[in-house]
Design a protein around this motif. Structure first.
Motif, mmCIF file in Angstrom:
data_model
loop_
_atom_site.group_PDB
_atom_site.id
_atom_site.type_symbol
_atom_site.label_atom_id
_atom_site.label_comp_id
_atom_site.label_asym_id
_atom_site.label_seq_id
_atom_site.Cartn_x
_atom_site.Cartn_y
_atom_site.Cartn_z
ATOM 1 N N SER A 104 26.149 28.852 31.914
ATOM 2 C CA SER A 104 27.086 28.520 32.911
ATOM 3 C C SER A 104 27.511 27.288 32.692
ATOM 4 C CB SER A 104 27.126 28.805 34.298
ATOM 5 O OG SER A 104 26.377 30.124 34.373
ATOM 6 N N PHE A 105 28.888 26.784 32.663
ATOM 7 C CA PHE A 105 29.624 25.555 32.605
ATOM 8 C C PHE A 105 30.429 25.429 33.886
ATOM 9 C CE2 PHE A 105 29.405 23.448 28.260
ATOM 10 C CZ PHE A 105 28.093 24.110 27.981
ATOM 11 N N VAL A 106 30.100 24.557 34.529
ATOM 12 C CA VAL A 106 30.927 24.239 35.889
ATOM 13 C C VAL A 106 31.750 22.744 35.766
ATOM 14 C CG1 VAL A 106 31.206 24.274 38.238
ATOM 15 C CG2 VAL A 106 29.485 25.345 37.267
ATOM 16 N N PHE A 107 32.935 22.862 35.487
ATOM 17 C CA PHE A 107 33.353 21.553 35.313
ATOM 18 C C PHE A 107 34.507 21.250 36.155
ATOM 19 C CE2 PHE A 107 36.740 23.228 32.766
ATOM 20 C CZ PHE A 107 37.589 22.478 32.558
ATOM 21 N N VAL A 108 34.589 19.879 36.542
ATOM 22 C CA VAL A 108 35.724 19.683 37.617
ATOM 23 C C VAL A 108 36.879 18.906 36.828
ATOM 24 C CG1 VAL A 108 35.847 17.147 39.063
ATOM 25 C CG2 VAL A 108 34.318 19.196 39.425
ATOM 26 N N THR A 109 38.030 19.034 37.169
ATOM 27 C CA THR A 109 39.087 18.471 36.796
ATOM 28 C C THR A 109 40.299 18.242 37.581
ATOM 29 O OG1 THR A 109 40.580 18.318 34.567
ATOM 30 C CG2 THR A 109 39.890 20.533 35.577
ATOM 31 N N HIS A 110 41.224 17.368 37.307
ATOM 32 C CA HIS A 110 42.449 17.222 37.854
ATOM 33 C C HIS A 110 43.464 17.699 37.127
ATOM 34 C CE1 HIS A 110 42.210 13.425 35.890
ATOM 35 N NE2 HIS A 110 43.778 13.472 35.801
ATOM 36 N N ASP A 111 43.210 18.075 35.774
ATOM 37 C CA ASP A 111 44.023 18.492 34.803
ATOM 38 C C ASP A 111 44.324 19.770 34.728
ATOM 39 O OD1 ASP A 111 45.738 19.044 32.536
ATOM 40 O OD2 ASP A 111 44.696 17.365 31.325
ATOM 41 N N GLN A 112 45.388 20.512 35.245
ATOM 42 C CA GLN A 112 45.729 21.946 35.226
ATOM 43 C C GLN A 112 45.474 22.450 33.966
ATOM 44 O OE1 GLN A 112 48.796 23.639 34.901
ATOM 45 N NE2 GLN A 112 50.337 22.050 35.110
ATOM 46 N N GLU A 113 45.998 21.971 32.932
ATOM 47 C CA GLU A 113 46.170 22.514 31.388
ATOM 48 C C GLU A 113 44.753 22.495 30.989
ATOM 49 O OE1 GLU A 113 49.462 20.517 29.384
ATOM 50 O OE2 GLU A 113 48.565 21.112 27.728
ATOM 51 N N GLU A 114 43.858 21.663 31.274
ATOM 52 C CA GLU A 114 42.744 21.501 30.613
ATOM 53 C C GLU A 114 41.849 22.908 31.321
ATOM 54 O OE1 GLU A 114 41.024 17.603 30.377
ATOM 55 O OE2 GLU A 114 39.422 18.466 31.640
ATOM 56 N N ALA A 115 42.213 23.028 32.464
ATOM 57 C CA ALA A 115 41.427 23.992 33.309
ATOM 58 C C ALA A 115 42.041 25.391 32.804
ATOM 59 C CB ALA A 115 41.622 24.014 34.772
ATOM 60 N N LEU A 116 43.135 25.397 32.596
ATOM 61 C CA LEU A 116 43.750 26.641 32.145
ATOM 62 C C LEU A 116 43.208 27.017 30.565
ATOM 63 C CD1 LEU A 116 47.378 26.527 33.355
ATOM 64 C CD2 LEU A 116 45.590 27.766 34.239
ATOM 65 N N THR A 117 43.419 25.957 29.887
ATOM 66 C CA THR A 117 42.639 26.476 28.422
ATOM 67 C C THR A 117 41.404 26.912 28.251
ATOM 68 O OG1 THR A 117 43.257 24.163 28.305
ATOM 69 C CG2 THR A 117 43.987 25.533 26.459
ATOM 70 N N MET A 118 40.577 26.123 29.140
ATOM 71 C CA MET A 118 38.862 26.228 28.767
ATOM 72 C C MET A 118 38.215 27.368 29.527
ATOM 73 S SD MET A 118 38.324 22.259 28.557
ATOM 74 C CE MET A 118 36.579 22.222 28.272
ATOM 75 N N SER A 119 38.812 27.606 30.989
ATOM 76 C CA SER A 119 37.824 28.515 31.804
ATOM 77 C C SER A 119 38.170 29.977 31.868
ATOM 78 C CB SER A 119 38.166 27.702 33.090
ATOM 79 O OG SER A 119 38.689 26.549 33.084
ATOM 80 N N ASP A 120 37.022 30.726 31.964
ATOM 81 C CA ASP A 120 37.115 31.848 32.413
ATOM 82 C C ASP A 120 37.795 32.141 33.822
ATOM 83 O OD1 ASP A 120 35.763 32.415 30.156
ATOM 84 O OD2 ASP A 120 33.742 32.309 31.046
ATOM 85 N N ARG A 121 37.280 31.411 34.911
ATOM 86 C CA ARG A 121 37.953 31.340 36.113
ATOM 87 C C ARG A 121 37.974 29.884 36.594
ATOM 88 N NH1 ARG A 121 35.474 34.363 40.500
ATOM 89 N NH2 ARG A 121 33.436 33.546 39.705
#
Lengths: 279, 372
Positions: free
Chosen positions: B199-216
């Motif tokens: 499991s990778f849990v990552f914190v970001t303020h960049d929504q594009e980064e979150a949308l591209t990389m994450s399962d949820r």
């Protein structure tokens, strides 16, 4: 800087040059004379009587000088060790933890740096007198001043200097590094031992050498709190002057000067040493 | 959120991270406010929100660098509430990496193994292998400050992953990199995560980064967890104004519920918008700029009559692949984005137009979560 330096012209250049020369003469002429006359074969200071190393030989043979030197070194080493430990701990506490009265202790720590030596000396003297009275009333023991009281006094003013130097180093070091160490399975002690300590070590060494120098050089405070048998070298020299100046003082002073300069240089080197880029 | 997670066989599964009712206060400030969150094993999970929303504090609580004021925090079923970081099976990639500047790259990477009491040579060997994995095999003897930002990032990754953590935490891992490098690292992180299955849990303020990389993705705001879901769920079905506005771009139009199928806009226009809210409730309709069509007033197709408005073009920007119109409908400006093809008509500023959309592409959210 060099690229910005403007070529100075005419009178300005000449006046500034003269000024600089005078400043350096003012600074270093007395030192040069001190060194020069320490080699003078004439018991009167200020009269050149040919070259001799007699005064340095006297310095080596004079028992009073030797015992004062011994006291100086013992006091300097003991007070440095203790003040480095306490000063570093104070620096860590003030820099890394938020607690009630943080600002107050912060200011308090700087106080010994700005208090005049004489005030500090009187304070310490008063403290030891009361401590002695208290000890004899409560425990029935007589603790007269001596090497220990000189050492305690030196610790008292050295802690401030040590912690200021160490704090500067800690302030430049990210707390994240300690957190990273703990995240990587280091206990608090291991995080300190393998990450914090190596990174602030240059500060600790620098502060320690500064404490050593201050202890070796102090006259005023030491004179107030010294007891029989605890005369340090600077205090002894001060006493000698009152009995009349001889080139022996010059020789002793030159040795002390050399030692101080050496220590300060070492301290600067240590503080500049890269313990890595502390970010 | 609350539903049980199941593994592929269908049986109940222990969450990698299970946060229940966690609150964190710093003095009077509530940094994290009663958060419930489950992160599955092997999931690429993002915590997204503006700065100060509590996402980093949540991450730090999982790492053990902060302890919850209230609530329960479990890692693979084990309560870790106040367990110090060195006793948790998780590792962190810190923002700006926090590499040890006085150690070389190899010593940085083997640090965790050494602290766990592993043999020196074994640790160095494992560290070297991990460095090969992140393509830094030849940099072992360098000091961190002799590396580029991207290389430091890889060292930080290797330093955490060499310990085989059960969960890897990443705090704004790509924040310090420039755009090109960031995109490369996004792909690399994603494939690394797939390869390791951790499991990778990552914190970001960049929504594009979150949308591209994450399962949820979990969206946080003001210490509260607003919504957890896949990128599509967040984009198409935001739970409130804040999420609608924060994820992508949208037009938020104030409205009142008329019935389960209709809402009334500020100018009295009735719009077809299925919604679960009681009649009379204040709501907002989220309408994505790219799901709106634009045309002449008499061009509105029959089936879109109930989901159309008229207005005046006040501005148009040509972006090569699209036109971005600002259309003033009576009481507010709306953004409309259309594909620009050689045959498409450009509507000049000042022209009267109609805009319409498919009723499945508008989305009604309750009138809360202002201040985005």
């Amino acid at each position: 800087m060099a690229g910005n330096a403007k070529q100075l012209k005419g009178n300005t250049r000449w006046a500034l040059g003269l000024n600089a020369t005078l400043v350096y003469v003012f600074f270093y002429a007395p030192i040069a004379l001190l060194i020069l006359f320490s080699f003078s074969d004439d018991p009167l200071v200020g009269r050149w009587g040919g070259f001799t190393l007699d005064w340095y030989r006297a310095f080596g043979e004079n028992e009073e000088v030797q015992s004062a030197l011994g006291v100086s070194i013992r006091v300097a080493i003991m007070s440095t060790v203790v003040s480095v430990v306490l000063g570093t701990m104070a620096a860590l506490a003030l820099e890394r933890y938020r607690f009630r009265g943080n600002k107050f202790f912060d200011a308090l720590l700087y106080l010994p740096v700005i208090i005049p030596d004489v005030t500090m000396a009187v304070m310490m003297l008063l403290f030891f007198t009361i401590a002695r009275n208290a000890a004899s009333t409560i425990f029935g023991v007589d603790v007269s001043k001596g090497v220990w009281s000189v050492t305690v006094s030196h610790i008292a003013f050295s802690i401030s200097f040590v912690s200021i130097v160490v704090r500067a180093r800690i302030a430049g070091m990210s707390e994240k590094l300690e957190e990273a160490a703990q995240d990587l399975y280091a206990s608090r002690w291991q995080a300190f031992r393998y990450v914090t300590l190596p990174l602030i070590l240059p500060g600790i060494i620098g502060g320690g050498l500064l404490a050593l120098t201050l202890s070796l050089d102090d006259v005023v405070i030491t004179q107030f709190v010294a007891g029989p048998g605890s005369t340090t070298l600077p205090v002894y020299v001060f006493g000698l002057i009152r009995r009349g100046v001889s080139p022996l003082i010059n020789a002793v002073s030159v040795v002390m000067l050399a030692a101080s300069v050496l220590l300060v240089l070492l301290s600067l080197v240590a503080q500049r040493a890269r313990g890595g880029d502390v970010t | 959120m609350g539903e049980e997670m199941h593994d592929q066989a269908g049986g109940p599964m222990t969450a990698a991270v299970d946060i229940q009712g966690v609150t964190k206060r710093f003095g009077d400030v509530v940094a994290v406010d009663n958060v419930d969150l489950e992160i599955a094993d092997g999931e690429f999970f993002a915590m997204l929100g503006p700065s100060g929303c509590g996402k980093t504090t949540t991450l730090r609580m999982i790492a053990g660098l902060e302890f919850p004021t209230e609530g329960s925090l479990k890692i693979f079923g084990e309560e870790v509430g106040t367990l110090p970081p060195n006793l948790r099976p998780v590792n962190t990639v810190f923002q700006n990496y926090a590499l040890f500047p006085h150690m070389n790259v190899l010593d940085n990477v083997s640090f965790g193994l050494r602290m766990q009491g592993k043999d020196k040579r074994e640790s160095a060997h494992a560290a070297q292998e991990m460095l090969e994995l992140v393509q830094l095999g030849g940099m072992a003897k360098r000091k961190p400050d002799q590396l580029s930002g991207g290389q430091q990032q890889r060292v930080a990754l290797a330093r955490a992953l060499v310990n085989k953590p059960k969960v890897l935490l990443l705090d704004e891992p790509l924040g310090a990199l420039d755009l090109k490098l960031r995109q490369d690292m996004q792909n690399e992180l994603k494939s690394l995560q797939r390869e390791l299955g951790v499991s990778f849990v990552f914190v970001t303020h960049d929504q594009e980064e979150a949308l591209t990389m994450s399962d949820r993705i979990a969206v946080m705001h003001d210490g509260k967890l607003l919504q957890v879901g896949t990128a599509e769920e967040l984009y198409d079905q935001p739970v409130n104004r804040f999420v609608a506005d924060f994820i992508g771009q949208t037009n938020l139009i104030d409205a009142t519920v008329f019935d389960a199928d209709m809402i009334v806009l500020a100018n009295g226009t009735k719009i077809r918008a299925p919604n679960p809210y009681p009649a009379g409730d204040k709501v907002a309709m989220s309408l994505r700029p790219e799901s709106i069509s634009i045309g002449h007033v008499d061009e509105v197709p029959e089936e879109f009559r109930a989901t159309s408005l008229t207005g005046t073009v006040s501005d148009v920007i040509y972006l090569g692949h699209s036109h971005v119109y600002t259309v003033n409908v009576d009481w507010m400006p709306l953004e409309v984005r259309t594909n620009a093809t050689p045959t498409s008509i450009k509507h000049e500023p000042g022209s009267e137009v109609a805009i319409w959309w498919d009723r499945r592409s508008d989305w009604v959210v309750p009138d809360e979560g202002h201040g985005a």
